[in-house]
Design a protein around this motif. Structure first.
Motif, short mmCIF file in Angstrom:
data_model
loop_
_atom_site.label_atom_id
_atom_site.label_comp_id
_atom_site.label_asym_id
_atom_site.label_seq_id
_atom_site.Cartn_x
_atom_site.Cartn_y
_atom_site.Cartn_z
N CYS A 8 0.86 -1.19 0.00
CA CYS A 8 0.00 0.00 0.00
C CYS A 8 0.89 1.23 0.00
CB CYS A 8 -0.97 -0.02 1.17
SG CYS A 8 -0.26 0.25 2.78
N SER A 9 0.30 2.38 0.15
CA SER A 9 1.09 3.60 0.03
C SER A 9 2.10 3.76 1.17
CB SER A 9 0.19 4.83 -0.07
OG SER A 9 -0.75 4.84 0.96
N GLN A 57 -5.87 1.48 -2.85
CA GLN A 57 -5.43 2.86 -2.96
C GLN A 57 -4.21 3.03 -3.87
OE1 GLN A 57 -5.12 0.83 -0.44
NE2 GLN A 57 -3.68 1.50 1.12
#
Length: 100
Positions: A8-9, A57
């Protein structure tokens, strides 16, 4: 032992999902190493894992991760609903299907 990498980020939100996936794996008697990392750290681990799952995301980064993986490991995006519900069992099953 199979290794699953969640990306993820920042590697933070997927950490909760990793815990749920690990709980499911233990319950089912499966030997998996599941880890969550930020996208910036994931490149160094690509050769050490069996599958890479991206958080919704960072789904736009899938082509970049696939390029780095070079076809050596499957790369896919975690279903948004499963991610939002932290459904570790379903995400683990998805990872398993990609490793077959």
């Amino acid at each position: 032992m199979k290794k699953i990498l969640l990306v993820c980020s920042a590697g933070m939100s997927t950490s909760m999902l990793v815990k749920k996936m690990q709980e499911t794996a233990v319950k089912e008697g499966k030997d998996y190493e599941i880890e969550a990392l930020a996208l910036s750290e994931a490149e160094s681990k690509i050769d050490d894992v069996n599958v890479i799952l991206l958080g919704p995301q960072v789904r736009f980064q899938k082509p970049q991760v696939e390029k780095v993986a070079g076809g050596r490991v499957p790369v896919d995006v975690i279903d948004m609903q499963q991610y939002g519900m932290m459904d570790g069992e379903s995400v683990l099953k998805h990872a398993e299907s990609l490793m077959e």
